[in-house]
Design a protein around this motif. Structure first.
Motif: not given
Lengths: 320, 114
Positions: A88, A90-93
């Protein structure tokens, strides 16, 4: 009935993911409108469009994260959730987990066997130059590192289809090259498919097929070179030809309209590279400069955006 | 779901002050009861303590859950082959595990009192 069933079966076998008449409304506007696209096995496709054209919305729907308002994204007749891994924008971390733990958590969620998981995580951390930061928490990483880790997170899932939402646009050239080699290897050895959402023409033209998205609609599906032609042909400029006989010989030789201005000859051809090679071979010593301007995919997108050329009719008519 | 619960616990365990606070509450209440068994105020606090512990744990995990949703972690989780309620249920399981530890601390110390 007996005749249509085998046909349907063949059709579903060919495409990995089918997006049919998909529209999505967010915040009072249609982010996606009547999208139709198929992703086949072992294919690298680019979804090319400007910022705000609906790329992220399409990536999220194709990944099964968001529900479309109408239409569907189906995976061989089933839901897409858990089949297409999405990196994504916007990093999903998890910010308080380390780079390694983030990858390990998602690999476990994607049910990657433990042994393969360990090997794959080490490889991806190395590929994205994050080996030295494997024990660093995600919140301590820079934006660029987070984006690389997000790509690694999508790849560690070992899914048959991986989608990259605009993450390749700002990748360092050497990492992009290594990643591209890795994607090609995965395509060759495991028949995996990739969809790259991008606003950069240079990335889109690396793919075998592009789908151009503009204002939430797919306006073109085909080869990058075919799309580039919408912006016109290559422009060749030959400079400072002092010998008038050479000038007239070149003009006679070319079967295109040649314009002359201040001693410069300019003309448009479909294959400028080959033409320049031929001219240099023949008149190299008489030419002081040669300039080749090849329209970029961005130029073609500009043509589509300004309405210079009507969008290709591979999409169905606007809904009532 | 268990994978996510495990990592939820791991993340919570890294917030040292919060986790110390969560475990200190039942410990202090039970120890106070042990020291002053006749105090009626402490008796009432001891009765209320499990509810207070549950509320604190729920609040801690709700904040974590909301942050994960806002920061986009849930999008990644929902993209994985997990059930739709997985993030919610994993938070509930993790919260229940911490609450169970709190209650073990509480009941073991109160057991000494008896």
């Amino acid at each position: 009935m007996t005749t249509t069933l085998p046909k349907l079966y063949t059709l579903l076998e060919m495409s990995l993911l089918r997006v049919e008449n998909l529209s999505m409304r967010t915040g009072g506007t249609w982010a996606l409108w009547d999208i139709n696209i198929e992703i086949s096995e072992g294919e690298i496709t680019a979804i090319f469009g400007r910022s705000g054209s609906g790329k992220s919305a399409l990536a999220r729907v194709m990944g099964g994260i968001d529900e479309p308002t109408s239409g569907s994204a189906v995976w061989n007749g089933r839901e897409t959730i858990g089949r297409a891994s999405v990196a994504l924008d916007r990093p999903a971390l998890a910010p308080d987990l380390t780079a390694y733990e983030n990858l390990d958590m998602f690999a476990a969620l994607w049910r990657v066997p433990r042994r393969k998981r360990t090997r794959e995580i080490s490889f991806l951390l190395e590929l994205f130059k994050l080996s030295d930061y494997s024990a660093a928490k995600a919140r301590q990483l820079s934006t660029g590192m987070l984006r690389r880790l997000e790509i690694a997170r999508a790849l560690v899932a070992d899914a048959p289809l991986t989608l990259f939402d605009s993450l390749l646009d700002n990748l360092e050239p050497d990492i992009l090259e290594k990643l591209w080699d890795h994607l090609l290897t995965l395509r060759r050895t495991e028949n995996k498919s990739f969809v790259i959402f991008t606003s950069r023409g240079k990335i889109a033209e690396m793919c075998s097929r592009i789908a151009v998205i503009h204002r939430g609609r797919i306006s073109f599906v085909g080869r990058p070179d075919d799309f580039r032609r919408l912006a016109g042909e290559d422009m060749v400029v030959l400079g400072d030809i002092t010998n008038p006989s050479v000038k007239s010989r070149i003009k006679d030789q070319l079967s295109v309209v040649v314009q002359e201005e201040d001693g410069f000859l300019s003309f448009r051809v479909s294959n400028g590279e080959r033409m320049v090679g031929d001219l240099l071979a023949e008149y190299g010593s008489d030419l002081s400069c040669v300039y080749l301007k090849r329209p970029s995919l961005e130029d073609a997108l500009e043509v589509v955006a300004t309405g210079g050329i009507p969008v290709m009719a591979n999409v169905s008519e606007e809904k009532a | 779901m268990l994978t996510l619960s495990f990592y939820n616990l791991k993340r919570m365990a890294r917030r040292r002050i919060l986790i110390l606070g969560l475990f200190a509450l039942p410990l202090l209440v039970a120890l106070s009861r042990l020291i002053m068994p006749e105090s009626k105020v402490l008796l009432i606090i001891a009765w209320v303590c499990p509810f207070l512990c549950a509320a604190l744990v729920a609040a801690a995990f709700f904040v974590q859950y909301s942050m994960d949703k806002a920061l986009g972690l849930h999008d990644g989780v929902l993209n994985a082959p997990v059930k739709e309620g997985c993030p919610t249920w994993s938070s509930i399981i993790s919260g229940a595990a911490i609450f169970a530890i709190q209650m073990i601390i509480f009941s073991v110390i109160l057991g000494v009192l008896k």
